[in-house]
Scaffold this motif. Structure first.
Motif, PDB file in Angstrom:
ATOM      1  N   ALA A  85       0.848  -1.195   0.000  1.00  0.00           N
ATOM      2  CA  ALA A  85       0.000   0.000   0.000  1.00  0.00           C
ATOM      3  C   ALA A  85       0.881   1.241   0.000  1.00  0.00           C
ATOM      4  O   ALA A  85       1.858   1.341   0.747  1.00  0.00           O
ATOM      5  N   ASP A  86       0.548   2.170  -0.859  1.00  0.00           N
ATOM      6  CA  ASP A  86       1.344   3.387  -1.013  1.00  0.00           C
ATOM      7  C   ASP A  86       1.044   4.371   0.114  1.00  0.00           C
ATOM      8  O   ASP A  86      -0.096   4.465   0.590  1.00  0.00           O
ATOM      9  N   ARG A  87       2.069   5.093   0.527  1.00  0.00           N
ATOM     10  CA  ARG A  87       1.906   6.210   1.458  1.00  0.00           C
ATOM     11  C   ARG A  87       2.412   7.452   0.740  1.00  0.00           C
ATOM     12  O   ARG A  87       3.600   7.799   0.815  1.00  0.00           O
ATOM     13  N   PRO A  88       1.532   8.104   0.007  1.00  0.00           N
ATOM     14  CA  PRO A  88       1.971   9.177  -0.887  1.00  0.00           C
ATOM     15  C   PRO A  88       2.493  10.396  -0.131  1.00  0.00           C
ATOM     16  O   PRO A  88       2.102  10.650   1.019  1.00  0.00           O
ATOM     17  N   GLU A  90       2.821  14.441   0.681  1.00  0.00           N
ATOM     18  CA  GLU A  90       1.728  15.403   0.831  1.00  0.00           C
ATOM     19  C   GLU A  90       1.482  16.162  -0.459  1.00  0.00           C
ATOM     20  O   GLU A  90       0.325  16.391  -0.847  1.00  0.00           O
ATOM     21  N   ILE A 140      -4.089   2.501  -1.413  1.00  0.00           N
ATOM     22  CA  ILE A 140      -3.779   3.538  -0.426  1.00  0.00           C
ATOM     23  C   ILE A 140      -4.833   3.407   0.670  1.00  0.00           C
ATOM     24  O   ILE A 140      -6.033   3.430   0.385  1.00  0.00           O
ATOM     25  N   ALA A 141      -4.423   3.270   1.892  1.00  0.00           N
ATOM     26  CA  ALA A 141      -5.386   3.252   2.993  1.00  0.00           C
ATOM     27  C   ALA A 141      -6.039   4.626   3.108  1.00  0.00           C
ATOM     28  O   ALA A 141      -5.394   5.657   2.878  1.00  0.00           O
ATOM     29  N   ASP A 144      -4.242   7.253   4.910  1.00  0.00           N
ATOM     30  CA  ASP A 144      -2.962   7.695   4.355  1.00  0.00           C
ATOM     31  C   ASP A 144      -3.121   8.626   3.160  1.00  0.00           C
ATOM     32  O   ASP A 144      -2.120   9.015   2.535  1.00  0.00           O
ATOM     33  N   LEU A 145      -4.358   8.983   2.823  1.00  0.00           N
ATOM     34  CA  LEU A 145      -4.555   9.934   1.727  1.00  0.00           C
ATOM     35  C   LEU A 145      -3.942  11.282   2.095  1.00  0.00           C
ATOM     36  O   LEU A 145      -4.071  11.755   3.225  1.00  0.00           O
ATOM     37  N   PRO A 146      -3.294  11.944   1.142  1.00  0.00           N
ATOM     38  CA  PRO A 146      -2.846  13.314   1.391  1.00  0.00           C
ATOM     39  C   PRO A 146      -4.043  14.259   1.338  1.00  0.00           C
ATOM     40  O   PRO A 146      -5.161  13.814   1.017  1.00  0.00           O
ATOM     41  N   GLY A 350      -1.738   0.032  -5.466  1.00  0.00           N
ATOM     42  CA  GLY A 350      -0.526   0.477  -4.789  1.00  0.00           C
ATOM     43  C   GLY A 350       0.631   0.776  -5.731  1.00  0.00           C
ATOM     44  O   GLY A 350       1.638   1.358  -5.298  1.00  0.00           O
TER      45      GLY A 350
END
Length: 355
Positions: A85-88, A90, A140-141, A144-146, A350
């Motif tokens: 899962a991506d953690r983009p 900000e 993306i959880a 964890d969305l920007p 992801g």
């Protein structure tokens, strides 16, 4: 037990059809459009939208024939993405695109964060207990969305418009929501404070700082239930930014290719095209409304896209092909067209593309 199982399967099949938008012919006996009441145009007859010369409608007999003769390849209960899962970040100055799953994207471009057709629900269905169930978690959880500046909605089918999820996004981020005509009524049914800008084909919304989105036709249709076929508009998006032209299609058939030639004529060859590659079997039923991978490659060629990314596969089983078939058929179509695999990627949840 046999009758109970048959009943449950019938409910599940009905929910699948509803995800694809329902059948919609009972509505011909009604006079009112519950979503939109604008002037007649070359693609609105006062009650329903249409694309001139294109017929994507399927009747009850067609649906019954499909359901009775289905050769459905079973999907696994779980089809996890090979990508974590991506953690983009900000914000991104350039262009960064992540597949959340199915047809849901996070596009980070020129310092703005845009969600397209975000679906975080466990089922793409009008009901919680039946219908297509996701076989992998979102790429993306939600937490964890920007910060989300805008949400683009291509059309109102349940695998593209997740009403409760959109209400949650609105409450958390207060983004501008851009959708085709009539979809504001649907969206505000989930949160009446939601800021929705609706536009017709050929119109646009300025997002500021040199970023704008333009609505263009798609060979598709709309419905949330059995009685509202084509009463809300559907679209594709041309996203223009300092990073170039990004063309996004949620769902479409190929048709005669005219709508894609028109896009190239109007906006030029896109730097990036995000195109559907799944939900295409059986062809006799799906062809007018859903491209197969070979047709998606043809569209990328018509557009002259520098890069293409494939979505609408591998998360919700809507149609009869196996879970990995779209990626396999895309690889074969690219080889047949003499296109290198890197030019058109079948994205997994992801997976990040940066350009």
């Amino acid at each position: 037990m046999r009758m109970k199982r048959r009943s449950l399967l019938t409910v599940a099949s009905a929910a699948t059809v509803m995800t694809l938008g329902g059948v919609g012919y009972a509505a011909h006996r009604r006079n009112a459009n519950p979503y939109y009441s604008g002037p007649v145009s070359d693609h609105f007859d006062g009650k329903r939208f249409f694309l001139p010369g294109v017929n994507t409608d399927r009747g009850l007999k067609d649906v019954a024939r499909w359901q009775a003769k289905r050769r459905r390849t079973a999907w696994p209960r779980s089809f996890p993405s090979p990508f974590p899962a991506d953690r983009p970040p900000e914000r991104v100055a350039g262009l960064r695109v992540v597949l959340i799953g199915h047809a849901s994207y996070l596009v980070q471009v020129a310092g703005r964060n845009i969600l397209i057709d975000p679906v975080f629900a466990k089922r793409a269905s009008p009901v919680r207990f039946a219908g297509p169930k996701r076989v992998n978690p979102p790429g993306i959880a939600f937490g964890d969305l920007p910060p989300i500046d805008a949400v683009l909605i291509t059309h109102n089918h349940y695998d593209h418009l997740d009403g409760p999820g959109l209400a949650r996004i609105w409450q958390a981020h207060q983004p501008l929501v851009v959708a085709p005509l009539g979809n504001d009524v649907i969206l505000r049914g989930y949160d009446d404070t939601m800021h929705v800008e609706t536009r017709d084909w050929g119109e646009s919304v300025d997002l500021g700082d040199g970023l704008s989105v333009h609505l263009t036709p798609a060979n598709h249709w709309s419905a949330r239930g059995l009685n509202d076929r084509r009463m809300a508009l559907w679209c594709a998006f041309a996203i223009l930014s300092p990073q170039g032209f990004h063309y996004h299609v949620g769902d479409t058939g190929l048709g005669d290719g005219a709508i894609f030639r028109d896009v190239r004529s109007r906006f030029g060859a896109p730097r990036l095209a995000t195109l559907p590659i799944g939900a295409y079997e059986p062809r006799w039923f799906m062809q007018p409304q859903h491209v197969d991978p070979a047709e998606a490659v043809e569209i990328a060629g018509i557009l002259g896209a520098q890069q293409a990314l494939g979505h609408h596969w591998g998360t919700f089983q809507l149609t009869d092909e196996g879970v990995e078939r779209p990626a396999e058929d895309l690889a074969a179509a690219l080889a047949a067209a003499g296109v290198t695999p890197e030019r058109f990627l079948a994205l997994r949840p992801g997976q990040v593309w940066e350009g």
